[in-house]
Design a protein around this motif. Sequence first.
Motif, PDB file in Angstrom:
ATOM      1  N   PRO A 437       0.846  -1.555  -0.077  1.00 52.96           N
ATOM      2  CA  PRO A 437      -0.064  -0.205  -0.059  1.00 52.96           C
ATOM      3  C   PRO A 437       1.005   1.223  -0.305  1.00 52.96           C
ATOM      4  CG  PRO A 437      -0.037  -1.445   2.037  1.00 52.96           C
ATOM      5  CD  PRO A 437       0.614  -1.460   1.608  1.00 52.96           C
ATOM      6  N   LEU A 441       0.565   3.800  -3.081  1.00 54.65           N
ATOM      7  CA  LEU A 441      -0.127   5.233  -2.601  1.00 54.65           C
ATOM      8  C   LEU A 441       1.140   6.094  -2.841  1.00 54.65           C
ATOM      9  CD1 LEU A 441      -1.795   7.209  -1.321  1.00 54.65           C
ATOM     10  CD2 LEU A 441      -0.117   7.023   0.998  1.00 54.65           C
ATOM     11  N   ALA A 445       0.018   9.250  -5.966  1.00 55.69           N
ATOM     12  CA  ALA A 445       0.333  10.130  -5.514  1.00 55.69           C
ATOM     13  C   ALA A 445       0.620  11.404  -6.198  1.00 55.69           C
ATOM     14  CB  ALA A 445       0.664  10.457  -3.756  1.00 55.69           C
ATOM     15  N   LEU A 487      -5.625  -1.865   0.407  1.00 55.50           N
ATOM     16  CA  LEU A 487      -6.001  -0.371   0.016  1.00 55.50           C
ATOM     17  C   LEU A 487      -5.276   0.135  -1.144  1.00 55.50           C
ATOM     18  CD1 LEU A 487      -4.622   1.307   3.298  1.00 55.50           C
ATOM     19  CD2 LEU A 487      -6.890   1.947   2.157  1.00 55.50           C
ATOM     20  N   PHE A 491      -5.684   2.507  -4.418  1.00 53.62           N
ATOM     21  CA  PHE A 491      -4.762   3.869  -4.322  1.00 53.62           C
ATOM     22  C   PHE A 491      -4.360   3.626  -6.211  1.00 53.62           C
ATOM     23  CE2 PHE A 491      -2.565   3.719   0.113  1.00 53.62           C
ATOM     24  CZ  PHE A 491      -3.725   4.610   0.331  1.00 53.62           C
TER      25      PHE A 491
END
Length: 612
Positions: A437, A441, A445, A487, A491
């Motif tokens: 995760p 992420l 991002a 997650l 994501f």
Amino acid sequence: MSTAILTGQPVPGSSIESELRSLGFDVHLASDATDAETLLARVPAGERVAVVDARFVGHPHALRLGLTDPRFPLAAVPGAVTARPDARQALTRAMARENSGDCGPAHGGAPSVAAVDSLADRITAALDADGADVHRPELGSLVATVPADPQARNEARQAVAAVDDEAVRLKSAVKARDGFVTTFLVSPYSRYLARWCARRGLTPNQVTTASLITALIAAGCAATGTRGGFVAAGVLLIASFVLDCTDGQLARYSLQYSTLGAWLDATFDRAKEYAYYAGLALGAARGGDDVWALALGAMVLQTCRHVVDFSFNEANHDAAANTSPTAALSDKLDSVGWTVWVRRMIVLPIGERWAMIAVLTAVATPRITFYVLLIGCAFAATYTTAGRVLRSLTRKATRTDRAAKALADLADSGPLAEAVSAGLRGPARGLPGFTAPAVALLGGAAVVATAALTGFGGPWPLVAALAHVLTSALAVARPLKGALDWLVPPFFRAAEYGTVLALAAHADVNGALPAAFGLVAAVAYHHYDTVYRIRGGAGAPPRWLVRTVGGHEGRTLVITVLAVLLTAAQFKLALTVLAVAVALVVLVESIRFWVAAHQGGAPAVHDEGEPA
């Protein structure tokens, strides 16, 4: 047509034969067990068959629950047992054992012969002894029994008369767990609409389609951009939601469950809501207000919320030692009446969300509607995701290979991530458990931030997208069994959808954001379709489909390449072409799969799910 074999001594004045015929059974009378076995052998292989004791006393809905639910291969209530065609062999074997006298004790030492000598109950006990999975519906206050003597029969008939069969049936048609708006403002009357539909021979799929058409008309009214159109849109959206509740209640009322129906219900919900967003955006544009970015943002946020729900549930539904203090606290709060409804409302389930959208459409502007929707959904997403993260961190659970595969399928990794991850499997084994995760992420991002913070046509989003391919490959290089690995799919969704939104907004050309809306809608349909296939037990879409549409990292990379190579106007056209191409590929394959599954007799399902 289904066949019922009525066994045992007939009882004068009994209505069992007419009740079975009203449930769609062709009734045959068997004089003894041998005759019943002969009649069973004559029933065509493709028909459902039931064995029912002629002395049965009970509510018609108890028989309906026990004998007509299409979801279960084998089912029984006291005095009656049934088998779908795919479970006929087990039923035949159990009956043959009874006739041969080989009816030893069931597993665990319990005797296989019931207190009342009923062939149907003996067959059920034999099925249990064979280890067959026999469904026994919860009857609650409904009566189903085979009385041993006239006094017991009289008492059973009095018990039947004391309970309103139709009232129980209506009550059970309503979903046991639902949101406040649905429970108190819709279901009290939509259940009667469901009964009205059942008595006129309407099917849940027809009601589902009517709900979709109503919502599309609502979107068209919103697209007019007039106050009258907005008011009509709000009213029609509520009407669509009432029909949306009715289709499920009709399915439960009449036990008309199917794989195709579950897929249509879930898919059309998403299509209705996102089409309505588009209608609001078109209506705002007619009034000179461009809210396409807000409409796309609302769709992205809502879709990512759903992926969080799906991923968390798939990761944990069959986990061993699946307990945590956070879950225990949640259960404790649910024992306090008012907290249940507060917690259900703040997650903004579909009833609350659609009611809010409908009211705001009628009395405010599309921009205000989207602002409130985004704020509400952002709060709900934060609340639910934070709670699930806490549960995962405090939970001692061992996740299964099936859960890891489901998460990998939800990740939607394409050929690029597959190729790179193959070379990273060795190094990935030595990395900490939170690696998957964390890198998902960071990579997501980075690509969204560079797309949002740099000008259109610059190289940095492309560089970040290349890095995203590497981090995506590392995230899925080992089985997703970590505490927070659920997650990873959300994501990935946020990275792909957010990149499309940011680049289309920076293109600053008329039509770019609507084209991006169409592309994200097409890709989101593919992701929802993956979820519903997994939930229906059909597995993920075929790998050729995932490779054809590029996987999440491939599409993100292609979008950033197009933004570098094309002008803003050309980029808009490219987004439109991609949206059409992806939509055609995934829709054709999805429709082909679900129709073929339905025609091929796929096991019936009815997904209650959670309020979405």
